[in-house]
Design a protein around this motif. Structure first.
Motif, mmCIF file in Angstrom:
data_model
loop_
_atom_site.group_PDB
_atom_site.id
_atom_site.type_symbol
_atom_site.label_atom_id
_atom_site.label_comp_id
_atom_site.label_asym_id
_atom_site.label_seq_id
_atom_site.Cartn_x
_atom_site.Cartn_y
_atom_site.Cartn_z
ATOM 1 N N LEU B 224 38.464 38.787 25.169
ATOM 2 C CA LEU B 224 37.401 37.899 25.626
ATOM 3 C C LEU B 224 37.395 36.598 24.834
ATOM 4 C CD1 LEU B 224 34.597 40.523 26.139
ATOM 5 C CD2 LEU B 224 36.152 39.590 27.819
ATOM 6 N N ARG B 225 37.320 35.513 25.582
ATOM 7 C CA ARG B 225 37.027 34.234 24.955
ATOM 8 C C ARG B 225 35.525 34.029 25.070
ATOM 9 N NH1 ARG B 225 41.526 31.906 28.226
ATOM 10 N NH2 ARG B 225 39.879 31.019 29.500
ATOM 11 N N ALA B 226 35.046 33.039 24.352
ATOM 12 C CA ALA B 226 33.627 32.735 24.472
ATOM 13 C C ALA B 226 33.307 32.590 25.952
ATOM 14 C CB ALA B 226 33.308 31.452 23.726
ATOM 15 N N ASP B 227 32.211 33.192 26.370
ATOM 16 C CA ASP B 227 31.719 33.022 27.723
ATOM 17 C C ASP B 227 32.638 33.597 28.791
ATOM 18 O OD1 ASP B 227 29.222 32.227 28.518
ATOM 19 O OD2 ASP B 227 29.970 30.448 29.522
ATOM 20 N N ARG B 228 33.475 34.547 28.425
ATOM 21 C CA ARG B 228 34.206 35.333 29.416
ATOM 22 C C ARG B 228 33.618 36.725 29.411
ATOM 23 N NH1 ARG B 228 40.004 34.839 31.164
ATOM 24 N NH2 ARG B 228 39.968 32.740 32.022
ATOM 25 N N GLN B 229 33.387 37.283 30.553
ATOM 26 C CA GLN B 229 32.802 38.614 30.647
ATOM 27 C C GLN B 229 33.806 39.576 31.264
ATOM 28 O OE1 GLN B 229 29.480 39.793 29.958
ATOM 29 N NE2 GLN B 229 29.299 37.929 28.734
ATOM 30 N N PRO B 230 33.851 40.832 30.789
ATOM 31 C CA PRO B 230 34.780 41.802 31.390
ATOM 32 C C PRO B 230 34.419 42.117 32.832
ATOM 33 C CG PRO B 230 33.363 42.871 29.748
ATOM 34 C CD PRO B 230 33.114 41.397 29.646
ATOM 35 N N GLU B 231 33.137 42.019 33.181
ATOM 36 C CA GLU B 231 32.759 42.154 34.591
ATOM 37 C C GLU B 231 32.083 40.857 35.007
ATOM 38 O OE1 GLU B 231 29.278 44.810 35.471
ATOM 39 O OE2 GLU B 231 29.693 45.622 33.506
ATOM 40 N N PHE B 232 32.474 40.367 36.159
ATOM 41 C CA PHE B 232 31.959 39.084 36.618
ATOM 42 C C PHE B 232 31.793 39.174 38.138
ATOM 43 C CE2 PHE B 232 36.101 37.763 38.258
ATOM 44 C CZ PHE B 232 36.942 38.568 37.523
ATOM 45 N N THR B 233 31.114 38.193 38.695
ATOM 46 C CA THR B 233 30.762 38.273 40.109
ATOM 47 C C THR B 233 31.433 37.151 40.884
ATOM 48 O OG1 THR B 233 28.660 39.249 39.506
ATOM 49 C CG2 THR B 233 28.829 38.382 41.723
ATOM 50 N N GLN B 234 31.954 37.502 42.023
ATOM 51 C CA GLN B 234 32.703 36.562 42.839
ATOM 52 C C GLN B 234 32.081 36.466 44.225
ATOM 53 O OE1 GLN B 234 37.051 36.856 41.640
ATOM 54 N NE2 GLN B 234 37.192 37.114 43.840
ATOM 55 N N ILE B 235 32.064 35.258 44.786
ATOM 56 C CA ILE B 235 31.818 35.121 46.224
ATOM 57 C C ILE B 235 33.205 35.125 46.847
ATOM 58 C CG2 ILE B 235 30.793 33.760 48.087
ATOM 59 C CD1 ILE B 235 29.193 32.245 45.988
ATOM 60 N N ASP B 236 33.530 36.205 47.510
ATOM 61 C CA ASP B 236 34.888 36.413 47.978
ATOM 62 C C ASP B 236 34.923 36.245 49.497
ATOM 63 O OD1 ASP B 236 37.552 37.216 47.224
ATOM 64 O OD2 ASP B 236 37.183 39.042 48.389
ATOM 65 N N CYS B 237 35.841 35.435 49.994
ATOM 66 C CA CYS B 237 35.824 35.102 51.427
ATOM 67 C C CYS B 237 37.227 35.069 52.013
ATOM 68 C CB CYS B 237 35.208 33.719 51.642
ATOM 69 S SG CYS B 237 33.621 33.509 50.855
ATOM 70 N N GLU B 238 37.313 35.354 53.279
ATOM 71 C CA GLU B 238 38.596 35.265 53.981
ATOM 72 C C GLU B 238 38.329 34.999 55.459
ATOM 73 O OE1 GLU B 238 41.128 35.565 51.884
ATOM 74 O OE2 GLU B 238 42.890 35.528 53.204
ATOM 75 N N MET B 239 39.214 34.218 56.073
ATOM 76 C CA MET B 239 39.064 33.856 57.481
ATOM 77 C C MET B 239 40.412 33.996 58.187
ATOM 78 S SD MET B 239 37.126 30.238 56.687
ATOM 79 C CE MET B 239 36.565 29.862 58.346
ATOM 80 N N ALA B 240 40.371 34.428 59.432
ATOM 81 C CA ALA B 240 41.602 34.537 60.216
ATOM 82 C C ALA B 240 41.679 33.390 61.224
ATOM 83 C CB ALA B 240 41.658 35.879 60.940
ATOM 84 N N PHE B 241 42.878 33.129 61.688
ATOM 85 C CA PHE B 241 43.131 32.062 62.670
ATOM 86 C C PHE B 241 42.609 30.710 62.180
ATOM 87 C CE2 PHE B 241 42.873 35.985 65.300
ATOM 88 C CZ PHE B 241 44.205 36.028 65.669
#
Lengths: 584, 584
Positions: B224-241
């Motif tokens: 871990l560096r400062a301000d890095r967390q082992p668990e973190f939250t992502q807005i994860d997205c994907e689109m087709a066509f």
């Protein structure tokens, strides 16, 4: 640009427009001079047409090379269909194709991508990404999304704050088995994955967050039963400065909102039933009240007639199956066999028929004359054409057996309709249950549940009798949620841990941070957690939760699509300072 | 009922009403004959008054026993305040208390529960539940919730479906280190926690889900560096066509919606910059464009003047610090020391001052006359009062060093304002980067990123030159999101794995299920993932993500509140068929 429209939106309004569409080839009908292709995407199906008179020979040549599940892009003109299909959104139009691009070819899929598929469970799980293309699976995932959105919006409107609690937490031996995660940075130590965010949500209440919720993954390393998943999703909630009544109101409101959205009906106040009544009337703490067949106890009517089985029984209890008097002997024998199966474990069953001709007869005519039987029928409120089924024995066992029979009959008689909803609160649960195996009390809900204030004195004298401020939300015979008013006093919490057989040291080691927190101004608080997978399934008129999970695991906890779990590299084990016992 | 109102809602409109309030004792002012208590909850503060003339002696006696952070419930009458406080919602009224109930006492908290607390970081983390009572922490968590709701509603409105992907997946050695979870039911095998749902979201596109998103926990076992967390939250997205342009449009819209909500301003189209331009102008692929100081290259102007350092340098590049000509020698020396620190690693720095009196001077007057310096100043567009700072050396290194200096000056000069927002797309990233250590190419984004079609031929001839259809969303000098158009062709994906040094067998073992899926009609698709913790922090005018996480871990990956990770019971290890190496 791959498309100007999706395959679910073109109608007569778009006639003569030039459009670009993309999607999968669902079906091909080739009549030689004309060819039709159903083009599919998430939004629907659009019919494409290739016509010898109006399309170039090259284009038709290309179209003939297409196969099922090919991904294509077309350009063409929207025209009116000769024979319209009122069943689909785009059924009034078709596209006269002018240009065709194959974006990706497809091998023949291992099962048909149709509502009714020829693929078995195992195969569909291995190719889950193809299964998801099918409407029944896709629609369930979309339904789940919509329910999650509605829940979040409802709770946000009620001032609840969604707070993400940590996934890497600490193992506690209480309850089910934890999944653990070895820590490389702290060798020899492990995180645990949460079975629920219980302590964190209580700490959020102590932290003044007032109203918390989270739709959150939880984990349980249990031997899997059918339709149990090692990871599952919970709507987790907690409120401060509330009593049981406040919690019931909020979540009744939430559930009614979802039900109204699905059925269009107002559900008003949900009925409530005490645990004791539920057990007495339905032999079950999660009764399906969409249908009757309430238990009726008849020991007083049947005793003293030399029928030893009833005379010796702790409880004689039965149900009245309306309109079932015309069951044949064979049908009744089959039911008797059903309750005698080891899963149910009954020793037998007595029947009393109130025939359509008014005659009452039974399988124990030797002991009971028609007058006796009439009295019994009277107590059940039975009428001509009904069939009474009676079971007897140990109080708890026979209730459980009769409850199983009641549910089975509910299913067989079509009384458990997926599109009918009967929510119910079951309240006043016992605080503790005695575990024969370990010879000690277990918390019926969990160790943080508050006894009813008027029952606290029983903790000293007769703990098994103490009732909890605990409540379950039942829908159609399934527990979809449960919760309690929490203990917020350090001394009462210590007393509970003591009753549950924790030493002071164990309690301190496992829950010290919570006990400690209680000393800094813990407010009264209460909460509820709903099993989201099950809730969604039931709201959609279904009971199989696996269908509502995008990538479920099988009964051995395996993801057969990605083939997990799997062996890991030796170096990974080394870094974690772990060894496999197998390899010793 | 614990309260009729919260502590944030009573105003003059409620005068003379009898109310019940609950909350924490924030402050007590005891003037003997009168006593005021600030009662706090999540919603605000309400002033309570106890008055010798109007309150009973017993009540005042009880009130005098209260301490900070006691949890109380009161009943009383809303009265108008003599001296109003316009800074709080309830500042016009106070409550004349008639009844007081202590719901829970509190020990003196280990730090003050005030906006400015006396508690240090470690202490506040240990008692995080008390820290959360403080407005600055509480408000950040509420802000996070609101942003999550807005994101979900925006994406749902755009036909995205939130699909929960599994947490127990399979370890892949590519990328950062995985957390692993031993499987009891499959001894010797492990699940891994996802670093991102990358493959699952691609499979959802192959499954026809068309538009997917998820706000989801991800895990990385990194030092871990400062301000890095082992668990973190992502807005994860994907689109087709979709093509790159479609993705940029959607997420530009999403970010602009959030920004509008916070600032009230319309952000219109976000500027775009190629990776090459970003490196040339800012020495950085995530430039903060809230301020200028663009890089200016001056090798052509400075060479051939016998200044060996510049003559030998691959690159001579500088920035113009407006209005800094009055920096003292000491200030400039301190800046030179700053860039010479090992973290930056510059060998030195040359300055050119365009004094307010019009004279131009420099630290290299020996080599460059005023005319030379004027030409340099001219190239920078410098004016009287400006200070030019020049660095030289290896192209990549000096850009990185100058970029660090530019950001430092931005901070020192107050040019990086928390309430100003400058979003930016950086596009056209290189597909691969050469790793000196392993002597092979790494994927700059990830192995599933598509090269630009016009650069595919370079994969055979000069792979390092190939650009990707990859893009980063930058906000105020922070990468808040990144994504790419994906490969959807099995052969191209195989070629990529090959370039990245995977054997055919490795690629098959790790990503076989994805490669296999590509054969059944994979549509073109593209996506983006945003770091939600960081996004929220920056939108709130902050850069410390830990403040936006309810229960963060420290730099050793420990939760100091619950004391996790921790040792687990020997029986748990036995069940998992594992041994600790330590114990051998």
């Amino acid at each position: 640009m791959f498309r100007t429209h999706t395959n679910g939106e073109l109608t007569l309004k778009n006639i003569n427009e030039n459009v670009t569409l993309s999607g999968w080839v669902q079906t091909i009908r080739d009549k030689g001079f004309m060819m039709w292709i159903d083009l599919r995407d998430r939004y629907g199906i659009t019919q494409l047409v290739f016509d010898q008179d109006r399309s170039s020979a090259e284009l038709i040549e290309e179209a003939k090379k297409l196969g099922r599940e090919f991904v294509i892009q077309i350009e063409g003109k929207v025209i009116e269909r000769a024979s319209k299909n009122p069943n689909i959104l785009t059924g009034e139009i078709e596209i006269l194709v002018e240009k065709l691009i194959v974006l990706n070819e497809s091998q023949l899929p291992p099962f048909t991508i149709e509502d009714e598929t020829d693929g078995g469970e195992e195969l569909r799980m291995k190719y889950r990404y193809l299964d998801i293309r099918r409407n029944p699976v896709k629609d369930k995932l979309i339904f789940r999304h919509k329910m999650a959105q509605k829940v979040r919006n409802y709770l946000s409107d009620q001032s609840f704050i969604e707070v993400e609690t940590p996934v890497l937490i600490k193992s506690t031996p209480e309850g089910a088995r934890d999944f653990v995660v070895p820590s490389r940075m702290n060798p020899g130590q492990f995180y645990a994955l949460p079975q629920s965010p219980q302590t964190f949500k209580q700490l959020l209440m102590i932290g003044g967050m007032d109203r918390y919720f989270q739709i959150v993954k939880c984990f349980r390393d249990e031997d899997l039963r059918a339709d149990r998943q090692p990871e599952f999703t919970q709507i987790d909630c907690e409120m401060a400065f509330v009593e049981q009544e406040d919690v019931l109101e909020i979540f009744e409101g939430m559930t009614a909102t979802l039900l109204k959205d699905i059925t269009g009906k107002d559900f008003g106040k949900f009925p409530r039933m005490t645990f004791a009544d539920a057990m007495r009337k339905y032999g079950n703490d999660k009764p399906d009240i969409r249908f009757g067949m309430e238990f009726v106890e008849v020991k007083d009517l049947v005793k003293g007639k030399d029928f030893k089985i009833f005379d010796d029984a702790e409880l004689v209890v039965g149900i009245n199956v309306e309109g079932a008097a015309d069951y044949t002997r064979k049908q009744i024998d089959e039911l008797i066999d059903w309750v005698k199966r080891p899963q149910i474990g009954a020793s037998g069953m007595i029947w009393v028929k109130y025939q359509n001709d008014g005659v009452i007869t039974s399988s124990v005519n030797k002991f009971y004359n028609e007058d006796d039987l009439k009295k019994i029928a009277g107590k059940f409120g039975a009428k001509e054409g009904d069939l009474i089924l009676l079971m007897s024995g140990n109080e708890n066992k026979v209730r459980t057996q009769l409850s199983a029979l009641r549910m089975e009959l509910g299913n067989r008689l079509g009384l458990r309709k997926g599109d009918e909803f009967a929510p119910l609160w079951v309240i006043d649960f016992p605080l503790l249950e005695w575990d024969e195996e370990t010879g000690r009390f277990h918390a019926m809900h969990h160790p943080f549940t508050s006894p009813k204030p008027e029952d606290i004195h029983l903790l000293e004298t007769d703990p098994g009798k103490a009732r909890a401020n605990a409540y379950d939300l039942i829908l159609n015979g399934n527990e979809i949620g449960g919760g309690s008013v929490r203990i917020f006093d350090k001394d009462l919490q210590a007393k509970m841990f003591n009753l549950l057989g924790f030493t002071k040291e164990d309690a301190e080691a496992q829950f010290g941070f919570l006990m400690n927190a209680f000393q800094y101004g813990a407010p009264p608080h209460a909460g509820l957690a709903l099993g989201f997978d099950r809730l969604v399934a039931i709201l959609d008129g279904n009971e199989v939760i696996r269908d509502y999970i995008a990538f479920p695991k099988n009964n051995s906890g395996r993801d057969v699509m990605i083939d997990a779990p799997a062996a890991i590299a030796e170096e990974q084990l080394d870094e974690l300072e772990l060894k496999l016992k197998l390899k010793d």
